[in-house]
Design an enzyme around this catalytic site. Structure first.
Site, short mmCIF file in Angstrom:
data_model
loop_
_atom_site.label_atom_id
_atom_site.label_comp_id
_atom_site.label_asym_id
_atom_site.label_seq_id
_atom_site.Cartn_x
_atom_site.Cartn_y
_atom_site.Cartn_z
CB CYS A 46 -61.20 -20.67 100.33
SG CYS A 46 -62.33 -22.08 100.26
CB THR A 47 -56.60 -18.16 101.96
OG1 THR A 47 -57.53 -17.98 103.04
CG2 THR A 47 -55.60 -17.01 101.97
#
Length: 213
Positions: A46-47
């Protein structure tokens, strides 16, 4: 809550976020929206997604799209995560991350799948049009990064359909030929809408150059 489906009105909500309280429908206004969820802050896949989405700010802006991320952690955690995203992805997060620590939005949008996890939101993407209708839903496994180039491609296709009565064929990219929707049959209307003409491969399969190019 019953499962959210294409064509449904996107549920409205008010929730805290990294930029302050947000009421979803009010925040979107007359824009399209992309709402995408994350199981938790400080997750590696997700980063990278949030960083890439920030880099697409101009692409979303020219399509009149507002982006909102969502994670079940709180605002303080989001703020620290944004610092990490900006640092590791060499960008600046320029959209809100909703704090869904009470799972309110996750429940509204059917983001908790018990067979995957009893508490953690799945990684879903919702495209919402200016009428607040859900136009796309994609759910990804936790291990696979989302393709935001594909999300932009779908937005282009949806907006083209809304404005020009065409559909887009397999692997279509902006600028490629398109398909006239079957509901259009009047020849006078066809000539007016598609002055470049069209090729009828079959009565139901009519190919025409992309009208807005």
């Amino acid at each position: 809550m019953s499962q959210l489906r294409l064509g449904d009105t996107a549920p409205d909500f008010e929730q805290k976020s990294s930029i302050g309280p947000i009421r979803f429908h009010e925040y979107l206004g007359d824009s399209w929206g992309v709402l995408f969820s994350h199981p938790a802050d400080f997750t590696p896949v997700c980063t990278t997604e949030l960083g890439y989405t920030a880099k697409l700010a101009d692409e979303f802006a020219k399509r009149n799209v507002k982006v909102l991320a969502l994670s079940v952690d709180g605002v303080e955690s989001h703020t620290k995560w944004i610092d990490d995203i900006n640092d590791t992805q060499s960008t600046k997060v320029n959209f809100p991350i909703i704090a869904d620590d009470d799972r309110k939005v996750a429940e509204l949008y059917d983001m908790i799948h018990p067979n995957a996890s009893a508490t953690v939101t799945v990684r879903s993407v919702f495209i919402v049009d200016p009428a607040k209708k859900v136009r796309l839903i994609i759910t990804y496994p936790a291990s696979t990064g989302r393709n935001f180039n594909e999300i932009l491609r779908v937005i282009d296709s949806l907006q083209l359909t809304d404005s020009h009565s065409v559909a887009t064929p397999v692997n279509w990219e902006d600028g490629d030929d398109v398909i006239i929707v079957p509901s259009l049959q009047d020849e006078a209307v066809l000539k007016q809408k598609f002055p470049k003409g069209y090729k009828a491969v079959r009565p139901y399969l009519r190919i025409t150059p992309q009208p807005n190019k």
